[in-house]
Write an enzyme that holds these catalytic residues in place. Structure first.
Site, PDB file in Angstrom:
ATOM      1  N   ARG A 111      11.318  -1.018  11.085  1.00  0.00           N
ATOM      2  CA  ARG A 111      10.611  -0.822  11.587  1.00  0.00           C
ATOM      3  C   ARG A 111      10.220  -1.705  12.579  1.00  0.00           C
ATOM      4  NH1 ARG A 111       4.789   0.524   8.457  1.00  0.00           N
ATOM      5  NH2 ARG A 111       3.858  -0.763   9.762  1.00  0.00           N
ATOM      6  N   ARG A 117      -9.170   0.929   9.141  1.00  0.00           N
ATOM      7  CA  ARG A 117      -9.176  -0.670   8.839  1.00  0.00           C
ATOM      8  C   ARG A 117     -10.422  -1.227   9.757  1.00  0.00           C
ATOM      9  NH1 ARG A 117      -2.935   0.410   8.797  1.00  0.00           N
ATOM     10  NH2 ARG A 117      -2.200  -1.155   8.919  1.00  0.00           N
ATOM     11  N   ARG A 122      -0.339  -8.799  14.206  1.00  0.00           N
ATOM     12  CA  ARG A 122      -0.840  -7.757  12.876  1.00  0.00           C
ATOM     13  C   ARG A 122      -1.710  -8.490  12.141  1.00  0.00           C
ATOM     14  NH1 ARG A 122       4.122  -5.173  11.352  1.00  0.00           N
ATOM     15  NH2 ARG A 122       3.095  -3.736   9.870  1.00  0.00           N
ATOM     16  N   ARG A 127      11.996  -5.117   4.349  1.00  0.00           N
ATOM     17  CA  ARG A 127      11.112  -4.185   4.281  1.00  0.00           C
ATOM     18  C   ARG A 127      12.418  -2.712   5.000  1.00  0.00           C
ATOM     19  NH1 ARG A 127       5.532  -2.079   5.484  1.00  0.00           N
ATOM     20  NH2 ARG A 127       5.190  -3.140   7.772  1.00  0.00           N
ATOM     21  N   LYS A 160       1.145  -1.759   0.267  1.00  0.00           N
ATOM     22  CA  LYS A 160       0.259   0.003   0.139  1.00  0.00           C
ATOM     23  C   LYS A 160       0.931   1.080  -0.046  1.00  0.00           C
ATOM     24  CE  LYS A 160      -2.180  -0.968   4.160  1.00  0.00           C
ATOM     25  NZ  LYS A 160      -1.659  -2.556   4.829  1.00  0.00           N
TER      26      LYS A 160
HETATM   27  P1  ADP Z   1       1.593  -1.506   7.579  1.00  0.00           P
HETATM   28  O1  ADP Z   1       2.055  -0.555   6.536  1.00  0.00           O
HETATM   29  O2  ADP Z   1       2.340  -2.358   7.988  1.00  0.00           O
HETATM   30  O3  ADP Z   1       0.288  -1.713   7.209  1.00  0.00           O
HETATM   31  P2  ADP Z   1       0.713   1.006   9.109  1.00  0.00           P
HETATM   32  O4  ADP Z   1       2.338   2.166   8.722  1.00  0.00           O
HETATM   33  O5  ADP Z   1      -0.173   1.326   7.989  1.00  0.00           O
HETATM   34  O6  ADP Z   1       1.487  -1.057   8.860  1.00  0.00           O
HETATM   35  O7  ADP Z   1       0.693   0.945  10.614  1.00  0.00           O
HETATM   36  C1  ADP Z   1       1.994   0.676  11.744  1.00  0.00           C
HETATM   37  C2  ADP Z   1       0.277   0.616  12.601  1.00  0.00           C
HETATM   38  O8  ADP Z   1      -0.671   1.579  13.014  1.00  0.00           O
HETATM   39  C3  ADP Z   1      -0.915  -0.058  12.833  1.00  0.00           C
HETATM   40  O9  ADP Z   1       0.147  -1.709  13.395  1.00  0.00           O
HETATM   41  C4  ADP Z   1      -1.762   0.330  13.699  1.00  0.00           C
HETATM   42  O10 ADP Z   1      -0.947  -0.352  15.509  1.00  0.00           O
HETATM   43  C5  ADP Z   1      -1.885   2.007  13.458  1.00  0.00           C
HETATM   44  N1  ADP Z   1      -2.516   2.344  13.050  1.00  0.00           N
HETATM   45  C6  ADP Z   1      -2.104   2.670  11.675  1.00  0.00           C
HETATM   46  N2  ADP Z   1      -3.511   3.495  10.713  1.00  0.00           N
HETATM   47  C7  ADP Z   1      -4.342   3.120  11.337  1.00  0.00           C
HETATM   48  C8  ADP Z   1      -6.283   2.775  11.409  1.00  0.00           C
HETATM   49  N3  ADP Z   1      -6.246   3.106  10.529  1.00  0.00           N
HETATM   50  N4  ADP Z   1      -6.597   2.569  12.796  1.00  0.00           N
HETATM   51  C9  ADP Z   1      -6.121   2.033  14.252  1.00  0.00           C
HETATM   52  N5  ADP Z   1      -4.836   1.955  14.023  1.00  0.00           N
HETATM   53  C10 ADP Z   1      -3.784   2.309  12.598  1.00  0.00           C
HETATM   54  P1  ADP Z   2       2.119  -1.826   3.144  1.00  0.00           P
HETATM   55  O1  ADP Z   2       2.274  -0.586   3.876  1.00  0.00           O
HETATM   56  O2  ADP Z   2       0.940  -2.027   2.683  1.00  0.00           O
HETATM   57  O3  ADP Z   2       2.713  -2.549   4.279  1.00  0.00           O
HETATM   58  P2  ADP Z   2       4.665  -1.896   1.891  1.00  0.00           P
HETATM   59  O4  ADP Z   2       4.132  -0.709   0.898  1.00  0.00           O
HETATM   60  O5  ADP Z   2       5.542  -0.775   2.830  1.00  0.00           O
HETATM   61  O6  ADP Z   2       3.301  -2.510   2.324  1.00  0.00           O
HETATM   62  O7  ADP Z   2       5.512  -3.240   1.455  1.00  0.00           O
HETATM   63  C1  ADP Z   2       5.837  -4.027   1.758  1.00  0.00           C
HETATM   64  C2  ADP Z   2       7.683  -4.269   1.523  1.00  0.00           C
HETATM   65  O8  ADP Z   2       7.612  -5.081   0.262  1.00  0.00           O
HETATM   66  C3  ADP Z   2       8.468  -3.168   1.081  1.00  0.00           C
HETATM   67  O9  ADP Z   2       9.375  -3.305   1.783  1.00  0.00           O
HETATM   68  C4  ADP Z   2       8.182  -2.713  -0.018  1.00  0.00           C
HETATM   69  O10 ADP Z   2       9.411  -2.514  -0.730  1.00  0.00           O
HETATM   70  C5  ADP Z   2       7.738  -4.364  -0.635  1.00  0.00           C
HETATM   71  N1  ADP Z   2       7.160  -4.712  -1.579  1.00  0.00           N
HETATM   72  C6  ADP Z   2       5.834  -3.158  -2.154  1.00  0.00           C
HETATM   73  N2  ADP Z   2       5.702  -3.522  -3.305  1.00  0.00           N
HETATM   74  C7  ADP Z   2       5.869  -4.657  -3.855  1.00  0.00           C
HETATM   75  C8  ADP Z   2       6.048  -5.727  -4.909  1.00  0.00           C
HETATM   76  N3  ADP Z   2       5.036  -5.305  -5.648  1.00  0.00           N
HETATM   77  N4  ADP Z   2       6.964  -6.582  -5.227  1.00  0.00           N
HETATM   78  C9  ADP Z   2       7.909  -7.429  -4.708  1.00  0.00           C
HETATM   79  N5  ADP Z   2       8.266  -6.032  -3.083  1.00  0.00           N
HETATM   80  C10 ADP Z   2       7.185  -5.053  -2.535  1.00  0.00           C
END
Ligand code: ADP
Ligand code: ADP
Length: 217
Positions: free
Chosen positions: A160, A88, A171, A127, A13
């Site tokens: 992270r 979420r 998660r 990541r 995302k």
């Molecule tokens: P990821 O990219 O791995 O999906 P995020 O960076 O979006 O993770 O989120 C990291 C953490 O921030 C989540 O595990 C949660 O604790 C909190 N968080 C982010 N967005 C939301 C949301 N919309 N509602 C509740 N908690 C959130």
């Molecule tokens: P999210 O925001 O959904 O948690 P991220 O965008 O942070 O996900 O992506 C998670 C990890 O996977 C990062 O290290 C990113 O560089 C890698 N990644 C994202 N998209 C792809 C893809 N299409 N193929 C391979 N690796 C990817």
């Protein structure tokens, strides 16, 4: 252009939101980045969410909604934005719809990046993020030009703390229990657009982009 990116943690995302931001000029609203910034600043919100995020649980809906509501009122959001990590929970999705409806607005696209769980786990391990800008890389799949350094900001990349394996597993459970129902919420309304998130970054971007431009044509 009001776009939502959905999908499990690690689906890509943030990566797609960065590309959309770069190429459309619309702001990326990443709730994860906003919360991490609050924690880094040590603000009252940051203090409230620090432990919750470390555990991999969700921050309460009322706080998240307040943060997003304030953010989308800002002038840079007037012609659209890219939501990454919000909504979420079904309660967040319902409140967002109501918030937009009050101003006669609606979401234009809700993309679901469909990625298998084994792939997601592999992505977490590699990541790396730029702590200030929030830009995301992967050591193998999406490396920066210079190892360990953000292409844009020159910041040193970090892993992270919630990307550790035990927290990642939790998660994913939280995602299945609390966020997967949001997909159903949008699917039932015929609004969910599924994209194969297991393709390379640029291919995923193309699939999203085609739908965005198809709708505009
Ligand atoms: P990821 O990219 O791995 O999906 P995020 O960076 O979006 O993770 O989120 C990291 C953490 O921030 C989540 O595990 C949660 O604790 C909190 N968080 C982010 N967005 C939301 C949301 N919309 N509602 C509740 N908690 C959130
Ligand atoms: P999210 O925001 O959904 O948690 P991220 O965008 O942070 O996900 O992506 C998670 C990890 O996977 C990062 O290290 C990113 O560089 C890698 N990644 C994202 N998209 C792809 C893809 N299409 N193929 C391979 N690796 C990817």
């Amino acid at each position: 252009m009001r776009v939502v990116l959905m999908g499990p943690p690690g689906a890509g995302k943030g990566t797609q939101a960065d590309l959309l931001k770069e190429r459309s000029g619309k702001p990326k609203l990443s709730t994860g980045d906003m919360l991490r910034a609050a924690v880094a600043e040590g603000s009252p919100v940051g203090k409230q969410v620090d432990e919750i995020m470390k555990r991999g649980d969700l921050v309460p809906d009322d706080l998240m909604v307040a943060i997003i509501e304030e953010r989308i009122k800002k002038p840079d959001c007037a012609s659209g934005y890219i939501l990454d990590g919000f909504p979420r929970t079904v309660a967040q999705a319902e409140t967002l719809d109501k918030m937009l409806k009050k101003h006669n607005l609606a979401l234009d696209h809700i993309f679901y990046l469909d990625v298998d769980e084994e792939v997601v786990v592999e992505r977490f391990a590699g990541r790396r993020v730029a702590p200030k800008s929030g830009r995301t890389y992967h050591v193998r799949f999406n490396p920066p030009k210079v190892t360990g350094i953000c292409d844009d900001s020159g910041e040193e990349l970090v892993q992270r703390s919630d990307d550790k394996e035990e927290v990642v597993r939790h998660r994913l459970t939280v995602y299945r229990e609390q966020t997967a129902p949001v997909l159903e919420y949008y699917r039932k309304q015929g609004r969910l657009e599924t994209v194969d998130g297991m393709q390379p970054v640029e291919k995923v971007y193309e699939a999203i982009s085609q739908r965005l431009h198809g709708a505009a044509a």
